[in-house]
Design a protein around this motif. Structure first.
Motif, PDB file in Angstrom:
ATOM      1  N   ARG A 170      -1.195  -7.302 -20.723  1.00 49.71           N
ATOM      2  CA  ARG A 170      -1.137  -5.953 -21.083  1.00 49.71           C
ATOM      3  C   ARG A 170      -1.540  -5.219 -19.673  1.00 49.71           C
ATOM      4  O   ARG A 170      -2.407  -5.624 -19.036  1.00 49.71           O
ATOM      5  N   ARG A 171      -0.659  -4.305 -19.348  1.00 51.08           N
ATOM      6  CA  ARG A 171      -0.818  -3.538 -18.011  1.00 51.08           C
ATOM      7  C   ARG A 171      -1.475  -2.163 -18.396  1.00 51.08           C
ATOM      8  O   ARG A 171      -1.161  -1.545 -19.590  1.00 51.08           O
ATOM      9  N   ASP A 172      -1.970  -1.699 -17.559  1.00 54.42           N
ATOM     10  CA  ASP A 172      -2.517  -0.317 -17.343  1.00 54.42           C
ATOM     11  C   ASP A 172      -1.444   0.736 -17.015  1.00 54.42           C
ATOM     12  O   ASP A 172      -0.367   0.365 -16.674  1.00 54.42           O
ATOM     13  N   GLU A 217      -5.284  -6.836 -19.129  1.00 50.06           N
ATOM     14  CA  GLU A 217      -5.564  -8.103 -19.766  1.00 50.06           C
ATOM     15  C   GLU A 217      -4.542  -9.236 -19.944  1.00 50.06           C
ATOM     16  O   GLU A 217      -3.217  -8.824 -19.945  1.00 50.06           O
ATOM     17  N   TYR A 249       0.862 -13.405 -23.179  1.00 60.07           N
ATOM     18  CA  TYR A 249       1.284 -11.911 -22.672  1.00 60.07           C
ATOM     19  C   TYR A 249       0.291 -11.692 -21.670  1.00 60.07           C
ATOM     20  O   TYR A 249      -0.923 -11.799 -21.880  1.00 60.07           O
ATOM     21  N   SER A 309      -4.491 -15.313 -26.989  1.00 59.14           N
ATOM     22  CA  SER A 309      -4.567 -14.005 -27.720  1.00 59.14           C
ATOM     23  C   SER A 309      -4.900 -14.159 -29.070  1.00 59.14           C
ATOM     24  O   SER A 309      -5.114 -15.293 -29.644  1.00 59.14           O
TER      25      SER A 309
END
Length: 436
Positions: free
Chosen positions: A127-129, A136, A125, A119
């Motif tokens: 990332r959710r929608d 991602e 980590y 990152s």
């Protein structure tokens, strides 16, 4: 989403290499819909770990990392990136130290089994929608494992096959060694014709040449030689069986072959020096000045010649065998023979007979002369005589002729080993007293 369509560089001070770039390009070649059971792939990688140059600790870290993958099947549909923290990885890797963890993760990346997807801040980590799906993820990509799965399975299959072949070859080698050992013992006990001491020495040299950690190629060559030696021994013993059967048939028809020609026994070896058994007495020495015409030549009467009955080219042993003596007495009387034993030791009759084979060659005694001595005197007594001859070798002009002389005397019942051993033992005792 296709997570393989990226080229990423590591975060921080870690440098990018062409190998890492090549691994990322290779990871793009995943076949559509390809799915691999992660634990089967992990077990195959454990088999092939030497091919990829990774340690067992690195495999423990990879095992912990795969445990964070949500499904048992590695595929693009299930995602390719796992993102546990070092603290979580350390717990699942049985409390491995952080520095050790980072080192083994770097080893897995260098081996092309993992790809870093760092990152912007180096943290791992996802990332959710809005629907809760991962949009991602940053961490370690297992795309290389999926792309190289067939290669890993192929290496593992070859290693497993080689290990199986090595195990089978070792089993065959053990059986062959056992067969040769017992066949030689049988030949010695049955006094079969042949230079069995030389065969035994050859067998020991073959066995000693086997490395402690042998490769399959090493064992294949040794096994081939041992199988050839076993075949030769079996052929000789089969001939001995045929000879015994023929002798039994001739004895039933009362057919006997008399041979009074001593040339078959003396062959072409020179006669002994002027002293027969007395050579071993400490009060008699031979300075080597005796001429050939004065050398000792045994005389044989007609009765003596009738005793030299030859069957199938071999001398039949005398009816009354020579008396054997304890091995300790032989070693005490002939201490020099110990130097020719395996490892500088003579701890059994087998060791003495093997040493006698070496001494026979050193003294220039022909195999036929030594074999005749074994047939007449017995293998143990013949080895004892060779040890005594070594002890007084400087006083014997022709060792081969001397041994044949003693063999003929033993055939006629005119030779005993006891006086020879006792004379040598007394000579060592007198030397010890003089030194004291």
């Amino acid at each position: 989403m296709n997570n393989t369509n990226f080229i990423t560089t590591p975060f921080g001070r870690r440098s990018m290499t062409l190998g890492m770039l090549s691994n990322q390009y290779d990871a793009k070649d995943i076949e559509p819909g390809k799915s691999i059971d992660k634990w089967k792939l992990f077990r195959a990688l454990c088999e092939a770990r030497n091919v990829y140059g990774i340690s067992d600790r690195a495999l423990a870290v990879l095992n912990a990392l795969l445990s964070f993958y949500p499904e048992n099947a590695l595929s693009e549909e299930n995602g390719l990136v796992v993102f546990p923290s070092n603290a979580q990885l350390s717990l699942r890797a049985h409390g491995i130290a952080p520095a050790t963890l980072r080192r083994h993760l770097a080893a897995l990346v260098a081996a092309g089994l993992l790809i870093r997807k760092d990152s912007p801040n180096g943290k791992r980590y996802a990332r959710r929608d809005r629907s809760g799906e991962i949009d991602e993820a940053y961490g370690f990509s297992v795309a290389s494992l999926i792309a190289r799965a067939d290669e890993i399975f192929a290496h593992a299959a070859v290693i497993v096959a080689d290990r199986q072949r090595l195990r089978i070859t070792k089993e065959r080698l053990s059986i062959c060694r056992r067969d040769i050992t017992k066949l030689i013992e049988t030949a010695l006990q049955e006094q079969a014709p042949g230079d069995w001491m030389m065969i035994q020495a050859t067998f020991q040299s073959m066995v000693e040449a086997i490395p402690r950690a042998p490769h399959i190629r090493d064992l294949d060559s040794v096994l081939e030689e041992l199988e050839m030696l076993r075949s030769e021994i079996v052929i000789r013993l089969e001939k001995q069986l045929e000879t015994q059967k023929q002798s039994a048939i001739e004895s039933q028809t009362e057919r006997h072959i008399q041979n009074t020609d001593l040339k078959n026994i003396l062959e072409s070896e020179p006669a002994t020096s002027t002293q027969p058994v007395q050579d071993f007495m400490p009060d008699h020495t031979d300075n080597g000045s005796s001429s050939e015409k004065d050398s000792y030549r045994p005389s044989a009467s007609m009765d003596d010649k009738r005793r030299l009955t030859v069957s199938e080219g071999s001398i039949i042993p005398s009816v009354q065998p020579l008396k054997s003596f304890p091995l300790d007495l032989v070693i005490q009387a002939c201490p020099e023979v110990v130097s020719y034993g395996y490892g500088g030791r003579v701890q059994s009759w087998r060791d003495l007979m093997a040493a006698a084979t070496v001494i026979r060659t050193m003294l220039g005694i022909s195999p036929s002369a030594y074999q005749d001595a074994c047939d007449i005197m017995g293998p143990q007594n013949a080895a004892t005589v060779i040890a005594c001859m070594l002890q007084r070798a400087e006083h014997i002009n022709s060792a081969g002729g001397y041994l044949r002389n003693l063999t003929q005397r033993a055939q006629r019942g005119e030779f005993a080993i006891g006086p020879m051993l006792m004379a040598l033992a007394r000579s060592h005792s007198s030397i010890g007293r003089d030194a004291a």
